[in-house]
Design a protein around this motif. Structure first.
Motif, PDB file in Angstrom:
ATOM      1  N   TYR A   9      21.669  40.170   8.383  1.00  0.00           N
ATOM      2  CA  TYR A   9      21.239  39.097   9.089  1.00  0.00           C
ATOM      3  C   TYR A   9      22.192  38.419   9.917  1.00  0.00           C
ATOM      4  N   VAL A  10      22.393  37.879  11.331  1.00  0.00           N
ATOM      5  CA  VAL A  10      23.087  37.453  11.966  1.00  0.00           C
ATOM      6  C   VAL A  10      22.102  36.076  13.035  1.00  0.00           C
ATOM      7  N   LYS A  11      22.404  35.629  13.555  1.00  0.00           N
ATOM      8  CA  LYS A  11      21.618  34.448  14.857  1.00  0.00           C
ATOM      9  C   LYS A  11      22.708  34.077  15.353  1.00  0.00           C
ATOM     10  N   SER A  54      24.405  55.078  14.939  1.00  0.00           N
ATOM     11  CA  SER A  54      24.596  55.518  13.703  1.00  0.00           C
ATOM     12  C   SER A  54      25.396  55.413  13.112  1.00  0.00           C
ATOM     13  N   GLN A  55      26.541  55.195  13.220  1.00  0.00           N
ATOM     14  CA  GLN A  55      27.795  54.917  12.498  1.00  0.00           C
ATOM     15  C   GLN A  55      27.737  53.734  11.742  1.00  0.00           C
ATOM     16  N   LEU A  56      27.918  52.760  12.461  1.00  0.00           N
ATOM     17  CA  LEU A  56      27.494  51.885  11.758  1.00  0.00           C
ATOM     18  C   LEU A  56      25.956  51.434  10.508  1.00  0.00           C
ATOM     19  N   TRP A  57      27.081  50.619   9.936  1.00  0.00           N
ATOM     20  CA  TRP A  57      25.228  50.113   8.614  1.00  0.00           C
ATOM     21  C   TRP A  57      25.603  48.909   8.261  1.00  0.00           C
ATOM     22  N   THR A  58      26.027  47.724   8.662  1.00  0.00           N
ATOM     23  CA  THR A  58      25.685  46.760   8.528  1.00  0.00           C
ATOM     24  C   THR A  58      26.220  45.870   9.561  1.00  0.00           C
ATOM     25  N   ILE A  90      27.569  44.121  25.899  1.00  0.00           N
ATOM     26  CA  ILE A  90      27.037  45.322  25.053  1.00  0.00           C
ATOM     27  C   ILE A  90      27.445  45.017  23.623  1.00  0.00           C
ATOM     28  N   LEU A  91      25.958  44.583  22.670  1.00  0.00           N
ATOM     29  CA  LEU A  91      26.380  44.738  20.844  1.00  0.00           C
ATOM     30  C   LEU A  91      26.532  46.018  20.427  1.00  0.00           C
ATOM     31  N   GLU A  92      27.166  46.642  19.392  1.00  0.00           N
ATOM     32  CA  GLU A  92      26.547  47.897  19.412  1.00  0.00           C
ATOM     33  C   GLU A  92      26.431  47.401  17.515  1.00  0.00           C
ATOM     34  N   VAL A  93      24.648  47.726  18.134  1.00  0.00           N
ATOM     35  CA  VAL A  93      24.819  48.121  16.328  1.00  0.00           C
ATOM     36  C   VAL A  93      23.887  48.668  15.171  1.00  0.00           C
ATOM     37  N   PRO A  94      23.281  49.039  13.899  1.00  0.00           N
ATOM     38  CA  PRO A  94      23.123  49.928  13.431  1.00  0.00           C
ATOM     39  C   PRO A  94      21.596  50.237  13.410  1.00  0.00           C
TER      40      PRO A  94
END
Length: 330
Positions: A9-11, A54-58, A90-94
């Protein structure tokens, strides 16, 4: 997954770039002293974009990023030259990341594929140069359009784990022990409630080099949907699972009642969870004899496949895998 590294969770404040202003310019050359307007358009402001990885999990890498700001577009120039667009942020996300409006709680979209890009906050459009405003009655407009301002908004990102099977049970039901027994995951295991404070993922090997992903969710207690215990913080991870594996220990005071409470908490949080396929595993069954198993079978709800297992002695774990695989592919 270490407690300190799992962030779901981030804001943050998302601010896109403003569009560049259109140019007020007139063609002036040696032999063309009174050329017409040739002001170019302003460039687009930069977008804030989410990209699946897909390499991120958090969401740990975004935990301390309280402001995300894209560049503004450049102004137009003479000769009908358009200004440069602002650089996108650009933000990379899981995978499994959900973007929400922090003010309203409204869901915007969900990132589910590797490389998927979705514009989160759109940059302002560039203004039109004075070349666009010439008319038969106004052949030398001395004005142009300003660029649109960027957008500033507060965004919430929530991560829902993508797994084939979600483990559902009370604290200390043996979920972490099961995950460590049938996968390479090594969650913290203890004989006290809430040993698991963060979700754990494990890849479970099956026959003929097949596999499926299992998620160990922190234990549910009665009232979790209203925020008791660890509350609804982790219930959202169950939403992405294909199958729910209910784990109830053989020494539970009332097997049927525990199953009813677990099912009730899921239904209160999200009624759609009740439509998912369910399997019941009675853990710690190595302490049971055949008569006790027969007696307990009478208490098991009739509408759910079940199996008696023991993670420590590996009793019936292959049978459990068979049930899970059939449920995933049926």
């Amino acid at each position: 997954m270490a407690d300190s590294n799992f962030i779901d969770y981030v804001k943050f404040c998302s601010r896109s770039g403003a569009g560049g202003a259109g140019s007020v310019h007139f063609r002036r050359e040696k032999h063309v002293p009174k050329g017409g307007p040739d002001g170019g358009d302003g460039g687009r402001g930069g977008h804030i974009i989410l990209r699946g990885n897909s390499q991120l999990w958090t969401l740990l890498h975004l935990k301390y990023k309280k402001h995300v700001i894209a560049d503004s577009g450049k102004g137009g120039e003479g000769g009908k030259r358009t200004g440069a667009d602002g650089r996108d942020a650009i933000l990379e996300v899981p995978l499994g990341t959900v973007a929400k409006d922090a003010e309203t709680g409204e869901k915007r979209f969900e990132i589910t594929q590797d490389g998927q890009e979705v514009v989160l906050t759109r940059g302002g459009r560039g203004g039109l140069g004075n070349d666009h405003f010439k008319t038969a009655t106004n052949q030398a407009p001395h004005f142009a359009q300003p660029g649109e301002p960027g957008i500033e908004e507060w965004i919430i990102l929530e991560l829902k784990l993508l797994a084939d099977v979600g483990l559902v049970g009370f604290p200390n039901a043996g979920k972490s022990t099961l995950l460590s027994s049938i996968s390479a995951a090594r969650p913290e295991i203890g004989d006290y409630p809430f040993t698991t404070l963060v979700p754990n993922l494990g890849v479970v090997s099956y026959r003929d080099d097949k596999s499926f992903v299992m998620a160990d969710i922190p234990g549910i207690i009665e009232g979790a949907a209203e925020g008791k215990g660890l509350g609804i913080r982790f219930l959202r991870h169950i939403e992405r699972n294909s199958i729910l594996l209910f784990l109830i220990p053989a020494d539970a005071p009332d097997l049927k009642d525990q199953y009813r409470i677990l099912l009730g908490e899921l239904g209160k949080y999200n009624p759609e969870l009740l439509d998912k396929k369910r399997i019941l595993a009675i853990s710690k069954s190595d302490m049971l004899d055949e008569d006790l198993i027969n007696e307990m079978e009478q208490e098991i709800p009739k509408d759910i496949p079940y199996v008696f297992i023991s993670s420590v002695s590996q009793y019936n774990l292959e049978k459990l895998k068979d049930l899970i695989w059939q449920a995933i592919h049926s």
